[in-house]
Write a protein that holds these residues in place. Structure first.
Motif, mmCIF file in Angstrom:
data_model
loop_
_atom_site.group_PDB
_atom_site.id
_atom_site.type_symbol
_atom_site.label_atom_id
_atom_site.label_comp_id
_atom_site.label_asym_id
_atom_site.label_seq_id
_atom_site.Cartn_x
_atom_site.Cartn_y
_atom_site.Cartn_z
ATOM 1 N N PHE A 139 1.979 -2.642 -2.283
ATOM 2 C CA PHE A 139 2.058 -1.903 -1.030
ATOM 3 C C PHE A 139 3.248 -2.459 -0.251
ATOM 4 C CE2 PHE A 139 -2.389 -1.508 -2.208
ATOM 5 C CZ PHE A 139 -2.748 -0.228 -1.804
ATOM 6 N N THR A 140 4.165 -1.591 0.158
ATOM 7 C CA THR A 140 5.358 -2.013 0.895
ATOM 8 C C THR A 140 5.491 -1.199 2.181
ATOM 9 O OG1 THR A 140 6.492 -2.556 -1.192
ATOM 10 C CG2 THR A 140 7.856 -2.314 0.779
ATOM 11 N N ASP A 141 5.626 -1.900 3.308
ATOM 12 C CA ASP A 141 5.842 -1.247 4.606
ATOM 13 C C ASP A 141 4.776 -0.183 4.870
ATOM 14 O OD1 ASP A 141 7.093 -0.759 7.025
ATOM 15 O OD2 ASP A 141 8.473 0.715 6.184
ATOM 16 N N CYS A 142 3.512 -0.559 4.686
ATOM 17 C CA CYS A 142 2.398 0.366 4.894
ATOM 18 C C CYS A 142 1.488 -0.121 6.020
ATOM 19 C CB CYS A 142 1.569 0.509 3.615
ATOM 20 S SG CYS A 142 2.414 1.348 2.254
ATOM 21 N N THR A 143 0.864 0.825 6.714
ATOM 22 C CA THR A 143 -0.162 0.534 7.705
ATOM 23 C C THR A 143 -1.476 1.109 7.205
ATOM 24 O OG1 THR A 143 1.400 0.564 9.552
ATOM 25 C CG2 THR A 143 -0.927 0.882 10.074
ATOM 26 N N ILE A 144 -2.494 0.260 7.138
ATOM 27 C CA ILE A 144 -3.807 0.675 6.649
ATOM 28 C C ILE A 144 -4.845 0.281 7.697
ATOM 29 C CG2 ILE A 144 -5.478 0.542 4.775
ATOM 30 C CD1 ILE A 144 -3.213 -0.491 2.968
ATOM 31 N N GLU A 145 -5.620 1.247 8.169
ATOM 32 C CA GLU A 145 -6.635 0.937 9.166
ATOM 33 C C GLU A 145 -7.763 0.099 8.551
ATOM 34 O OE1 GLU A 145 -6.611 1.506 12.384
ATOM 35 O OE2 GLU A 145 -4.649 2.473 12.300
ATOM 36 N N GLU A 146 -8.346 0.569 7.473
ATOM 37 C CA GLU A 146 -9.429 -0.140 6.796
ATOM 38 C C GLU A 146 -9.225 -0.050 5.292
ATOM 39 O OE1 GLU A 146 -13.524 0.528 8.263
ATOM 40 O OE2 GLU A 146 -12.605 1.970 9.637
ATOM 41 N N LEU A 147 -9.260 -1.196 4.629
ATOM 42 C CA LEU A 147 -9.131 -1.253 3.174
ATOM 43 C C LEU A 147 -10.402 -1.868 2.605
ATOM 44 C CD1 LEU A 147 -7.538 -0.937 0.567
ATOM 45 C CD2 LEU A 147 -6.432 -3.131 1.041
ATOM 46 N N ASP A 148 -11.156 -1.077 1.869
ATOM 47 C CA ASP A 148 -12.437 -1.515 1.328
ATOM 48 C C ASP A 148 -12.285 -1.790 -0.170
ATOM 49 O OD1 ASP A 148 -15.041 -1.987 0.580
ATOM 50 O OD2 ASP A 148 -15.873 -0.220 1.566
ATOM 51 N N LEU A 149 -12.297 -3.081 -0.526
ATOM 52 C CA LEU A 149 -12.232 -3.502 -1.929
ATOM 53 C C LEU A 149 -13.576 -4.067 -2.391
ATOM 54 C CD1 LEU A 149 -8.724 -5.252 -1.992
ATOM 55 C CD2 LEU A 149 -9.331 -3.052 -3.011
#
Length: 220
Positions: A139-149
């Motif tokens: 992931f490059t230069d990304c905005t993620i509100e919620e990442l569920d792993l």
């Protein structure tokens, strides 16, 4: 003493697309198998594309709100400027895929299988990768509100200049997952961080969470 080494980086293959044939995105249907296509613009909103297979293709400026791609297989494909406030793609397979400049809100990627996948310059909302198996991801230069792993298996995953508001790694199995390029606000499932790499500042910011996890009372 042996020299410390960092995490193994993702192994990302370059995608080379040649002799693509222009087609209308509206022609796609569930169960179709297509290769060597270029789709520019158009919409897949609300469409059921269960089981579709797309290979060696390019999708540019497609709108896919509430599209269903259950069990889809996408390989050697470039996706640019995808717009999808809601996207449903459970049990999908992505291999050698680049997603760039896209805006995706709530997306169901649970039980996915990913290999050699890049997200560049994307804004993502709630990304559900529970139970997924992902390998060689960047992931490059990304905005993620919620990442569920949660309960996911992740190997050779890296973040570069990314911002994740909330990360859930409950029950995750991580190997060579590099979080050092990640501005991380909150984390759940602290035990699932085993196998990840973080920098000193990140660990310091998580000090209270770590202390609570092991039952340490912090009193100034």
């Amino acid at each position: 003493m042996p020299r410390e080494t960092g995490p193994k980086p993702p192994r990302i293959d370059e995608i080379r697309l040649v002799d693509l044939v222009e087609r209308e995105i509206g022609e796609l249907a569930g169960g179709d198998r297509v290769e060597g296509r270029r789709y520019r613009g158009g919409g897949l909103g609300g469409r059921d594309l269960t089981g579709v297979a797309i290979g060696e293709s390019e999708l540019v400026g497609v709108f896919a709100h509430d599209a269903l791609l259950r069990g889809a297989v996408i390989t050697e494909t470039v996706i640019e400027r995808l717009e999808a406030p809601v996207l449903r793609a459970p049990r999908a397979t992505l291999r050698d895929v680049l997603v760039s400049g896209s805006r995706i809100g709530s997306v169901e990627f649970y039980d996915n299988r990913w290999e050699s996948v890049r997200f560049v310059g994307c804004k993502l909302g709630f990304v559900n990768l529970r139970g997924a198996e992902i390998r060689d991801i960047r992931f490059t230069d990304c905005t993620i509100e919620e990442l569920d792993l949660g309960n996911a298996k992740a190997q050779r995953v890296a973040f570069e200049q990314c911002d994740v508001r909330s990360l859930d790694v409950t029950g995750a199995r991580l190997s060579d997952v590099d979080l050092r390029g990640l501005d991380l606000a909150a984390i759940s499932g602290i035990d699932g961080l085993r196998g990840a790499t973080m920098d000193g500042m990140q660990v310091a910011l998580l000090a209270t969470t770590l202390a609570n996890h092991v039952g340490i009372r912090v009193v100034d």
